[in-house]
Design a protein around this motif. Structure first.
Motif, PDB file in Angstrom:
ATOM      1  N   ARG A 133      59.726  35.100  49.533  1.00 49.83           N
ATOM      2  CA  ARG A 133      61.098  34.616  49.688  1.00 49.83           C
ATOM      3  C   ARG A 133      61.151  33.121  49.386  1.00 49.83           C
ATOM      4  N   LEU A 134      62.105  32.724  48.552  1.00 45.63           N
ATOM      5  CA  LEU A 134      62.233  31.340  48.126  1.00 45.63           C
ATOM      6  C   LEU A 134      63.237  30.589  48.999  1.00 45.63           C
ATOM      7  N   PRO A 135      63.182  29.256  48.996  1.00 43.78           N
ATOM      8  CA  PRO A 135      64.079  28.485  49.849  1.00 43.78           C
ATOM      9  C   PRO A 135      65.530  28.479  49.383  1.00 43.78           C
ATOM     10  N   ALA A 136      65.760  28.856  48.140  1.00 41.85           N
ATOM     11  CA  ALA A 136      67.120  28.880  47.583  1.00 41.85           C
ATOM     12  C   ALA A 136      67.114  29.806  46.370  1.00 41.85           C
ATOM     13  N   PRO A 137      68.286  30.266  45.938  1.00 45.45           N
ATOM     14  CA  PRO A 137      68.327  31.097  44.734  1.00 45.45           C
ATOM     15  C   PRO A 137      67.754  30.374  43.527  1.00 45.45           C
ATOM     16  N   LEU A 138      67.123  31.128  42.659  1.00 49.18           N
ATOM     17  CA  LEU A 138      66.628  30.576  41.411  1.00 49.18           C
ATOM     18  C   LEU A 138      67.798  30.139  40.531  1.00 49.18           C
ATOM     19  N   PRO A 139      67.560  29.232  39.584  1.00 48.19           N
ATOM     20  CA  PRO A 139      68.631  28.827  38.668  1.00 48.19           C
ATOM     21  C   PRO A 139      69.240  30.026  37.939  1.00 48.19           C
ATOM     22  N   SER A 140      70.414  29.812  37.404  1.00 49.03           N
ATOM     23  CA  SER A 140      71.178  30.911  36.807  1.00 49.03           C
ATOM     24  C   SER A 140      70.483  31.558  35.615  1.00 49.03           C
ATOM     25  N   GLY A 141      69.521  30.884  35.025  1.00 52.98           N
ATOM     26  CA  GLY A 141      68.822  31.471  33.887  1.00 52.98           C
ATOM     27  C   GLY A 141      67.873  32.591  34.258  1.00 52.98           C
ATOM     28  N   PHE A 142      67.597  32.766  35.561  1.00 52.53           N
ATOM     29  CA  PHE A 142      66.719  33.848  36.014  1.00 52.53           C
ATOM     30  C   PHE A 142      67.558  35.042  36.462  1.00 52.53           C
ATOM     31  N   LEU A 143      67.024  36.244  36.207  1.00 52.11           N
ATOM     32  CA  LEU A 143      67.757  37.470  36.518  1.00 52.11           C
ATOM     33  C   LEU A 143      66.853  38.456  37.241  1.00 52.11           C
ATOM     34  N   PRO A 144      67.333  39.060  38.342  1.00 59.55           N
ATOM     35  CA  PRO A 144      66.527  40.096  39.002  1.00 59.55           C
ATOM     36  C   PRO A 144      66.315  41.299  38.089  1.00 59.55           C
ATOM     37  N   ALA A 145      65.110  41.818  38.076  1.00 56.87           N
ATOM     38  CA  ALA A 145      64.817  43.041  37.330  1.00 56.87           C
ATOM     39  C   ALA A 145      65.305  44.247  38.122  1.00 56.87           C
ATOM     40  N   THR A 146      65.683  45.288  37.430  1.00 51.25           N
ATOM     41  CA  THR A 146      66.082  46.544  38.063  1.00 51.25           C
ATOM     42  C   THR A 146      64.832  47.298  38.499  1.00 51.25           C
ATOM     43  N   LEU A 147      64.769  47.677  39.769  1.00 49.23           N
ATOM     44  CA  LEU A 147      63.596  48.397  40.263  1.00 49.23           C
ATOM     45  C   LEU A 147      63.528  49.786  39.637  1.00 49.23           C
ATOM     46  N   GLY A 148      62.340  50.157  39.194  1.00 51.77           N
ATOM     47  CA  GLY A 148      62.165  51.436  38.529  1.00 51.77           C
ATOM     48  C   GLY A 148      62.243  52.621  39.478  1.00 51.77           C
ATOM     49  N   GLU A 149      62.555  53.764  38.921  1.00 54.90           N
ATOM     50  CA  GLU A 149      62.628  55.009  39.680  1.00 54.90           C
ATOM     51  C   GLU A 149      61.603  56.027  39.199  1.00 54.90           C
ATOM     52  N   ASN A 150      60.822  55.656  38.185  1.00 57.65           N
ATOM     53  CA  ASN A 150      59.842  56.582  37.613  1.00 57.65           C
ATOM     54  C   ASN A 150      58.526  56.455  38.367  1.00 57.65           C
ATOM     55  N   GLY A 151      58.259  57.389  39.265  1.00 58.97           N
ATOM     56  CA  GLY A 151      57.039  57.351  40.053  1.00 58.97           C
ATOM     57  C   GLY A 151      55.893  58.113  39.440  1.00 58.97           C
ATOM     58  N   ARG A 152      56.108  58.773  38.314  1.00 63.39           N
ATOM     59  CA  ARG A 152      55.038  59.530  37.651  1.00 63.39           C
ATOM     60  C   ARG A 152      55.112  59.313  36.142  1.00 63.39           C
ATOM     61  N   PRO A 153      54.656  58.170  35.666  1.00 66.68           N
ATOM     62  CA  PRO A 153      54.670  57.931  34.221  1.00 66.68           C
ATOM     63  C   PRO A 153      53.792  58.930  33.494  1.00 66.68           C
ATOM     64  N   ALA A 154      54.232  59.349  32.331  1.00 65.52           N
ATOM     65  CA  ALA A 154      53.503  60.352  31.560  1.00 65.52           C
ATOM     66  C   ALA A 154      52.567  59.697  30.560  1.00 65.52           C
ATOM     67  N   ALA A 155      51.417  60.301  30.356  1.00 67.89           N
ATOM     68  CA  ALA A 155      50.466  59.805  29.367  1.00 67.89           C
ATOM     69  C   ALA A 155      51.141  59.704  28.006  1.00 67.89           C
ATOM     70  N   GLY A 156      50.912  58.608  27.325  1.00 71.54           N
ATOM     71  CA  GLY A 156      51.483  58.383  26.008  1.00 71.54           C
ATOM     72  C   GLY A 156      52.752  57.563  26.014  1.00 71.54           C
ATOM     73  N   GLU A 157      53.421  57.439  27.172  1.00 73.11           N
ATOM     74  CA  GLU A 157      54.611  56.593  27.249  1.00 73.11           C
ATOM     75  C   GLU A 157      54.241  55.144  26.989  1.00 73.11           C
ATOM     76  N   SER A 158      55.158  54.396  26.392  1.00 75.19           N
ATOM     77  CA  SER A 158      54.927  52.987  26.114  1.00 75.19           C
ATOM     78  C   SER A 158      55.562  52.136  27.211  1.00 75.19           C
ATOM     79  N   TRP A 159      54.709  51.441  27.991  1.00 76.59           N
ATOM     80  CA  TRP A 159      55.168  50.515  29.021  1.00 76.59           C
ATOM     81  C   TRP A 159      54.798  49.103  28.585  1.00 76.59           C
ATOM     82  N   THR A 160      55.553  48.108  29.022  1.00 79.72           N
ATOM     83  CA  THR A 160      55.380  46.739  28.540  1.00 79.72           C
ATOM     84  C   THR A 160      54.846  45.825  29.634  1.00 79.72           C
ATOM     85  N   VAL A 161      53.638  45.303  29.406  1.00 80.09           N
ATOM     86  CA  VAL A 161      53.009  44.349  30.326  1.00 80.09           C
ATOM     87  C   VAL A 161      53.489  42.950  29.969  1.00 80.09           C
TER      88      VAL A 161
END
Length: 239
Positions: free
Chosen positions: A109-137
């Motif tokens: 937890r941060l002391p204040a909101p991040l500057p407007s240029g930062f955006l929260p990511a949407t939390l994923g709902e895929n709990g079982r990724p399938a082999a061969g899917e392309s995920w981005t590190v």
């Protein structure tokens, strides 16, 4: 190996060559979702999940004095002292080495909101990724293993999911057919984005081929199975 520490705070102010050998390429579209977490001996990456909260790997923050680093409009580093850190109750500090179950996640937890240029990511709902899917590190880790000058620049790489031990409801494994492409030192705690663009996992561990320590196998802790803990913690912080 875990991919946490690599550079001192002094290095973070330097300009790193954009070799992008180990992780991938610049990804300005994803950069607003990611910050750095630094401590005296090194740094990690972290995903923005609320205006004033980031999600990272527990081994990056547990028992450490940390700061979240962003850059201001003049590109100067700004270090933010956290108001609080919540480590997942099922995190086992020695779990990775002993091959025990461990949920390597923590919220900061941060002391204040991040500057407007930062955006929260949407939390994923895929709990079982399938082999061969392309995920981005994605993360701020080293672009070239062993060269701290290549750290501190944001990069991303699409990698295919593999299942070396069968499908998992806790972890996801990624391996590129391109040698040396994958997470490295400093990418721990960074986001792994699912094919739909959501935050699918948090990078926790990586290994290399032969004598290398990076760029062969990347492991992440899946976010979807931990959404209840994330939501409960955010609610406790009034989010």
């Amino acid at each position: 190996m875990r991919v946490a520490a690599a550079a001192t705070l002094g290095m973070l102010g330097a300009t790193a060559p954009a070799k992008a050998v180990t992780l991938g390429e610049p990804a300005p579209r994803l950069a607003p979702h990611v910050v750095m977490v630094v401590e005296r001996q090194g740094f990690c990456s972290a995903a923005v999940v609320a205006p004033d909260v980031v999600l990272t790997a527990a081994h990056c923050v547990a028992g450490k004095e940390i700061r979240v680093m962003i850059r201001d409009a003049a590109n100067a580093p700004v270090l933010l002292a956290p108001l609080g850190v919540a480590v997942h109750p099922q995190y086992d500090k020695g779990g990775a080495q002993a091959r025990r179950r461990s949920i390597d996640l923590a919220l900061v937890r941060l002391p204040a909101p991040l500057p407007s240029g930062f955006l929260p990511a949407t939390l994923g709902e895929n709990g079982r990724p399938a082999a061969g899917e392309s995920w981005t590190v994605a993360g701020y880790g080293l672009g070239e293993e062993g060269d701290p000058r290549t750290g501190g620049q944001f990069r991303a790489a699409a990698l295919p999911v593999i299942e070396p031990y069968g499908p998992s409801t806790i972890l996801v494994w990624l391996r590129s057919s391109t040698p040396g492409r994958g997470a490295c030192t400093g990418d721990s705690g960074g986001p792994i984005f699912a094919p739909d663009g959501s935050l699918g996992a948090i990078t926790a561990w990586a290994e290399g081929a032969g004598k290398a320590r990076c760029g062969a196998l990347t492991q992440g802790v899946l976010v979807a199975p931990q959404r209840a803990w994330i939501g409960k913690t955010l609610a406790g912080w009034g989010r």
